[in-house]
Design a protein around this motif. Structure first.
Motif, PDB file in Angstrom:
ATOM      1  N   ILE A   1       0.874  -1.165   0.000  1.00 22.54           N
ATOM      2  CA  ILE A   1       0.000   0.000   0.000  1.00 22.54           C
ATOM      3  C   ILE A   1       0.915   1.219   0.000  1.00 22.54           C
ATOM      4  N   ASP A   2       0.763   2.063  -1.004  1.00 24.08           N
ATOM      5  CA  ASP A   2       1.587   3.268  -1.047  1.00 24.08           C
ATOM      6  C   ASP A   2       1.348   4.111   0.202  1.00 24.08           C
ATOM      7  N   MET A   3       2.427   4.642   0.753  1.00 22.23           N
ATOM      8  CA  MET A   3       2.370   5.479   1.951  1.00 22.23           C
ATOM      9  C   MET A   3       2.777   6.895   1.551  1.00 22.23           C
ATOM     10  N   PHE A   4       2.102   7.888   2.087  1.00 17.31           N
ATOM     11  CA  PHE A   4       2.351   9.266   1.699  1.00 17.31           C
ATOM     12  C   PHE A   4       2.863  10.131   2.850  1.00 17.31           C
ATOM     13  N   GLY A   5       3.018   9.542   4.023  1.00 18.85           N
ATOM     14  CA  GLY A   5       3.540  10.279   5.170  1.00 18.85           C
ATOM     15  C   GLY A   5       4.971   9.879   5.455  1.00 18.85           C
ATOM     16  N   ASN A   6       5.402  10.081   6.670  1.00 20.23           N
ATOM     17  CA  ASN A   6       6.767   9.751   7.071  1.00 20.23           C
ATOM     18  C   ASN A   6       6.948   8.273   7.384  1.00 20.23           C
ATOM     19  N   ASN A   7       5.878   7.617   7.825  1.00 22.59           N
ATOM     20  CA  ASN A   7       5.957   6.219   8.208  1.00 22.59           C
ATOM     21  C   ASN A   7       5.973   5.345   6.955  1.00 22.59           C
ATOM     22  N   SER A   8       6.656   4.217   7.032  1.00 17.12           N
ATOM     23  CA  SER A   8       6.740   3.331   5.863  1.00 17.12           C
ATOM     24  C   SER A   8       5.777   2.152   5.934  1.00 17.12           C
ATOM     25  N   SER A   9       4.999   2.063   7.011  1.00 17.28           N
ATOM     26  CA  SER A   9       4.046   0.961   7.117  1.00 17.28           C
ATOM     27  C   SER A   9       2.900   1.368   8.027  1.00 17.28           C
ATOM     28  N   MET A  10       1.885   0.500   8.073  1.00 17.51           N
ATOM     29  CA  MET A  10       0.750   0.741   8.963  1.00 17.51           C
ATOM     30  C   MET A  10       0.444  -0.529   9.743  1.00 17.51           C
ATOM     31  N   ASN A  11      -0.458  -0.432  10.675  1.00 15.70           N
ATOM     32  CA  ASN A  11      -0.865  -1.578  11.483  1.00 15.70           C
ATOM     33  C   ASN A  11      -1.348  -2.705  10.572  1.00 15.70           C
ATOM     34  N   VAL A  12      -1.031  -3.935  10.952  1.00 16.98           N
ATOM     35  CA  VAL A  12      -1.363  -5.113  10.139  1.00 16.98           C
ATOM     36  C   VAL A  12      -2.864  -5.213   9.863  1.00 16.98           C
ATOM     37  N   VAL A  13      -3.688  -4.845  10.819  1.00 17.08           N
ATOM     38  CA  VAL A  13      -5.137  -4.938  10.624  1.00 17.08           C
ATOM     39  C   VAL A  13      -5.616  -3.896   9.620  1.00 17.08           C
ATOM     40  N   GLN A  14      -5.137  -2.663   9.742  1.00 17.92           N
ATOM     41  CA  GLN A  14      -5.553  -1.632   8.802  1.00 17.92           C
ATOM     42  C   GLN A  14      -5.091  -1.976   7.382  1.00 17.92           C
ATOM     43  N   ALA A  15      -3.866  -2.471   7.256  1.00 16.28           N
ATOM     44  CA  ALA A  15      -3.363  -2.863   5.936  1.00 16.28           C
ATOM     45  C   ALA A  15      -4.202  -4.007   5.355  1.00 16.28           C
ATOM     46  N   THR A  16      -4.562  -4.970   6.194  1.00 22.08           N
ATOM     47  CA  THR A  16      -5.370  -6.105   5.741  1.00 22.08           C
ATOM     48  C   THR A  16      -6.759  -5.643   5.313  1.00 22.08           C
ATOM     49  N   ASN A  17      -7.326  -4.696   6.044  1.00 30.18           N
ATOM     50  CA  ASN A  17      -8.619  -4.119   5.647  1.00 30.18           C
ATOM     51  C   ASN A  17      -8.558  -3.556   4.241  1.00 30.18           C
ATOM     52  N   ILE A  18      -7.538  -2.763   3.983  1.00 31.45           N
ATOM     53  CA  ILE A  18      -7.398  -2.148   2.662  1.00 31.45           C
ATOM     54  C   ILE A  18      -7.228  -3.220   1.593  1.00 31.45           C
ATOM     55  N   ALA A  19      -6.379  -4.204   1.865  1.00 25.24           N
ATOM     56  CA  ALA A  19      -6.125  -5.263   0.880  1.00 25.24           C
ATOM     57  C   ALA A  19      -7.386  -6.078   0.602  1.00 25.24           C
ATOM     58  N   LEU A  20      -8.102  -6.484   1.634  1.00 23.55           N
ATOM     59  CA  LEU A  20      -9.308  -7.284   1.419  1.00 23.55           C
ATOM     60  C   LEU A  20     -10.406  -6.481   0.731  1.00 23.55           C
ATOM     61  N   TYR A  21     -10.459  -5.200   1.010  1.00 20.06           N
ATOM     62  CA  TYR A  21     -11.425  -4.357   0.299  1.00 20.06           C
ATOM     63  C   TYR A  21     -11.117  -4.367  -1.199  1.00 20.06           C
ATOM     64  N   GLU A  22      -9.863  -4.149  -1.536  1.00 26.40           N
ATOM     65  CA  GLU A  22      -9.473  -4.099  -2.949  1.00 26.40           C
ATOM     66  C   GLU A  22      -9.667  -5.458  -3.622  1.00 26.40           C
ATOM     67  N   ILE A  23      -9.287  -6.536  -2.947  1.00 25.11           N
ATOM     68  CA  ILE A  23      -9.439  -7.873  -3.531  1.00 25.11           C
ATOM     69  C   ILE A  23     -10.913  -8.183  -3.792  1.00 25.11           C
ATOM     70  N   THR A  24     -11.740  -8.015  -2.771  1.00 24.52           N
ATOM     71  CA  THR A  24     -13.159  -8.375  -2.933  1.00 24.52           C
ATOM     72  C   THR A  24     -13.855  -7.447  -3.923  1.00 24.52           C
ATOM     73  N   LYS A  25     -13.446  -6.191  -3.974  1.00 19.45           N
ATOM     74  CA  LYS A  25     -14.016  -5.259  -4.957  1.00 19.45           C
ATOM     75  C   LYS A  25     -13.744  -5.770  -6.367  1.00 19.45           C
ATOM     76  N   GLN A  26     -12.520  -6.233  -6.601  1.00 13.53           N
ATOM     77  CA  GLN A  26     -12.171  -6.719  -7.938  1.00 13.53           C
ATOM     78  C   GLN A  26     -12.816  -8.071  -8.248  1.00 13.53           C
ATOM     79  N   LEU A  27     -13.062  -8.888  -7.252  1.00 10.29           N
ATOM     80  CA  LEU A  27     -13.616 -10.223  -7.494  1.00 10.29           C
ATOM     81  C   LEU A  27     -15.143 -10.212  -7.631  1.00 10.29           C
ATOM     82  N   MET A  28     -15.779  -9.121  -7.336  1.00  6.38           N
ATOM     83  CA  MET A  28     -17.248  -9.061  -7.405  1.00  6.38           C
ATOM     84  C   MET A  28     -17.744  -9.102  -8.825  1.00  6.38           C
TER      85      MET A  28
END
Length: 174
Positions: free
Chosen positions: A147-174
């Motif tokens: 997930i591209d990051m636009f702030g100073n941090n290079s990563s995010m919490n595993v749950v938030q990242a998983t939320n974004i990934a599953l949203y994108e995956i399921t959106k494309q698979l619908m």
């Protein structure tokens, strides 16, 4: 002048009209051990209709801290606990799953540009809160996405990242 307003009524768990669906996605957790994170992963596994949640690592317990966060979704989500994420990932690959690691690497692709296949079941591998997806799993993965990051941090919490990934995956698979 007449102004028309539409009355918005908040729905509850009991009167939403979402269509229940299961997607051909297995979520493999590589040494994710924090109980509140695991509880949250149960909630999103349920929310996104994934096929199975596989918790891998030592001393993973379905205890009070996890169930408090999961809000009883551990009772409805298909899950298993295994000791080795590498072994689980190899087995899934042998069974025909496309192994996709959610990890920032030199060759990982931005998730917003990645095209998920609806022809092959997906095993999404997420990593440890401190160390990410293990190198052994990265080496057998078909792809790594980030997930591209636009702030100073290079990563995010595993749950938030998983939320974004599953949203994108399921959106494309619908």
């Amino acid at each position: 002048m007449t102004i028309n307003y539409t009355l918005q009524v908040q729905l509850t768990h009991y009167n939403t009209e979402f269509t229940k669906r299961t997607f051909p996605v297995v979520l493999v957790c590589d040494n994710v051990t924090n109980a509140p994170n695991l509880g949250s992963l149960f909630r999103i596994a349920d929310a996104f209709g994934i096929q199975k949640l596989i918790l891998c690592g030592k001393n993973i317990v379905i205890g009070r801290k996890l169930t408090k966060t999961s809000r009883a979704t551990e009772k409805v989500v298909n899950y298993e606990i295994c000791s080795s994420a590498s072994a689980v990932t190899k087995t899934l690959k042998d069974e025909g799953y496309q192994i996709i690691a959610l990890e920032i690497t030199k060759t990982s692709k931005p998730i917003h540009n990645f095209k998920f296949s609806n022809q092959t079941p997906i095993a999404l591998v997420i990593g440890d809160e401190n160390f990410g997806v293990s190198e052994s799993i990265l080496n057998i993965s078909n792809e790594a996405i980030h997930i591209d990051m636009f702030g100073n941090n290079s990563s995010m919490n595993v749950v938030q990242a998983t939320n974004i990934a599953l949203y994108e995956i399921t959106k494309q698979l619908m």
